[in-house]
Design an enzyme around this catalytic site. Structure first.
Site, PDB file in Angstrom:
ATOM      1  CG  HIS A 183      40.165  43.047  37.849  1.00  0.00           C
ATOM      2  ND1 HIS A 183      40.399  42.873  36.393  1.00  0.00           N
ATOM      3  CD2 HIS A 183      39.965  41.429  38.135  1.00  0.00           C
ATOM      4  CE1 HIS A 183      39.885  41.776  35.947  1.00  0.00           C
ATOM      5  NE2 HIS A 183      39.671  40.659  37.178  1.00  0.00           N
TER       6      HIS A 183
ATOM      7  CG  HIS B  86      43.583  38.241  38.207  1.00  0.00           C
ATOM      8  ND1 HIS B  86      43.408  36.914  37.808  1.00  0.00           N
ATOM      9  CD2 HIS B  86      42.235  38.656  37.700  1.00  0.00           C
ATOM     10  CE1 HIS B  86      42.243  36.720  37.313  1.00  0.00           C
ATOM     11  NE2 HIS B  86      41.669  37.933  37.238  1.00  0.00           N
TER      12      HIS B  86
HETATM   13  P1  AMP Z   1      38.953  37.520  35.421  1.00  0.00           P
HETATM   14  O1  AMP Z   1      37.926  37.409  34.708  1.00  0.00           O
HETATM   15  O2  AMP Z   1      38.869  38.455  36.622  1.00  0.00           O
HETATM   16  O3  AMP Z   1      39.769  36.301  35.454  1.00  0.00           O
HETATM   17  O4  AMP Z   1      40.081  38.543  34.537  1.00  0.00           O
HETATM   18  C1  AMP Z   1      41.062  38.013  33.812  1.00  0.00           C
HETATM   19  C2  AMP Z   1      41.380  39.557  32.954  1.00  0.00           C
HETATM   20  O5  AMP Z   1      42.714  39.013  32.272  1.00  0.00           O
HETATM   21  C3  AMP Z   1      40.368  40.111  32.063  1.00  0.00           C
HETATM   22  O6  AMP Z   1      40.102  41.416  32.474  1.00  0.00           O
HETATM   23  C4  AMP Z   1      41.132  40.066  30.777  1.00  0.00           C
HETATM   24  O7  AMP Z   1      41.004  41.027  29.902  1.00  0.00           O
HETATM   25  C5  AMP Z   1      42.679  40.127  31.311  1.00  0.00           C
HETATM   26  N1  AMP Z   1      43.891  39.419  30.361  1.00  0.00           N
HETATM   27  C6  AMP Z   1      43.602  38.117  29.512  1.00  0.00           C
HETATM   28  N2  AMP Z   1      44.628  37.935  28.844  1.00  0.00           N
HETATM   29  C7  AMP Z   1      45.481  38.947  29.113  1.00  0.00           C
HETATM   30  C8  AMP Z   1      46.806  39.310  28.761  1.00  0.00           C
HETATM   31  N3  AMP Z   1      47.413  38.532  27.843  1.00  0.00           N
HETATM   32  N4  AMP Z   1      47.359  40.616  28.853  1.00  0.00           N
HETATM   33  C9  AMP Z   1      46.670  41.354  29.843  1.00  0.00           C
HETATM   34  N5  AMP Z   1      45.389  41.042  30.188  1.00  0.00           N
HETATM   35  C10 AMP Z   1      44.837  39.771  30.033  1.00  0.00           C
END
Ligand code: AMP
Length: 133
Positions: free
Chosen positions: A100, A98
């Site tokens: 950001h 993903h």
């Molecule tokens: P990363 O640390 O780059 O893997 O980021 C994962 C991101 O996913 C974090 O910023 C979380 O806040 C976000 N996240 C986790 N679960 C959900 C969810 N159900 N809906 C939206 N965002 C999420």
């Protein structure tokens, strides 16, 4: 690999969707750095940047740019961070790749990473030699 993002794409877990096409999906991060923080993901489950085919990655970054543009226009963001954590040790928590897209504001209290200095000019040249192509 099945992750929470796979379930979001399938509609099994709710999300605040921003954009969807046949390959890409984007939704609000549940714990935003600032309101409007958005995640851009491929619908196909690739673990990290190294697994995403270039054509899909290109689409992701173009969508990220469009979202960043909207964040500036409608959320009055002063700046935008676009980033991607690849691997646990780089802070990746969800193993479905993903991007950001984070709106930033003057004086929002966040800082960027603190830079180091190279140990020596030799170390810098050695690393340059290893990386250049
Ligand atoms: P990363 O640390 O780059 O893997 O980021 C994962 C991101 O996913 C974090 O910023 C979380 O806040 C976000 N996240 C986790 N679960 C959900 C969810 N159900 N809906 C939206 N965002 C999420």
């Amino acid at each position: 690999m099945e992750t929470i993002f796979t379930k979001i794409i399938k509609g099994e877990i709710p999300c605040a969707k921003i954009y969807e096409d046949n390959q890409i999906f984007a939704f609000l991060d549940i714990n935003p750095i600032n309101p409007g923080h958005t995640l851009v993901i491929p619908k196909e489950s690739y673990e990290n940047i190294f697994e995403i085919p270039n054509e899909v990655l290109e689409k992701m970054i173009v969508i990220a740019k469009q979202i960043a543009t909207k964040q500036k226009e409608v959320l009055n963001a002063d700046g935008i961070n676009i980033g991607m954590n690849n691997g646990k040790d780089a802070g990746q928590e969800v193993f479905h790749a993903h991007i950001h897209v984070i709106p930033r504001y003057k004086d929002d209290g966040y800082k960027l990473w603190h830079g180091k200095v190279y140990e020596s000019e030799e170390q810098k040249i050695e690393i340059q030699e290893k990386l250049k192509f």
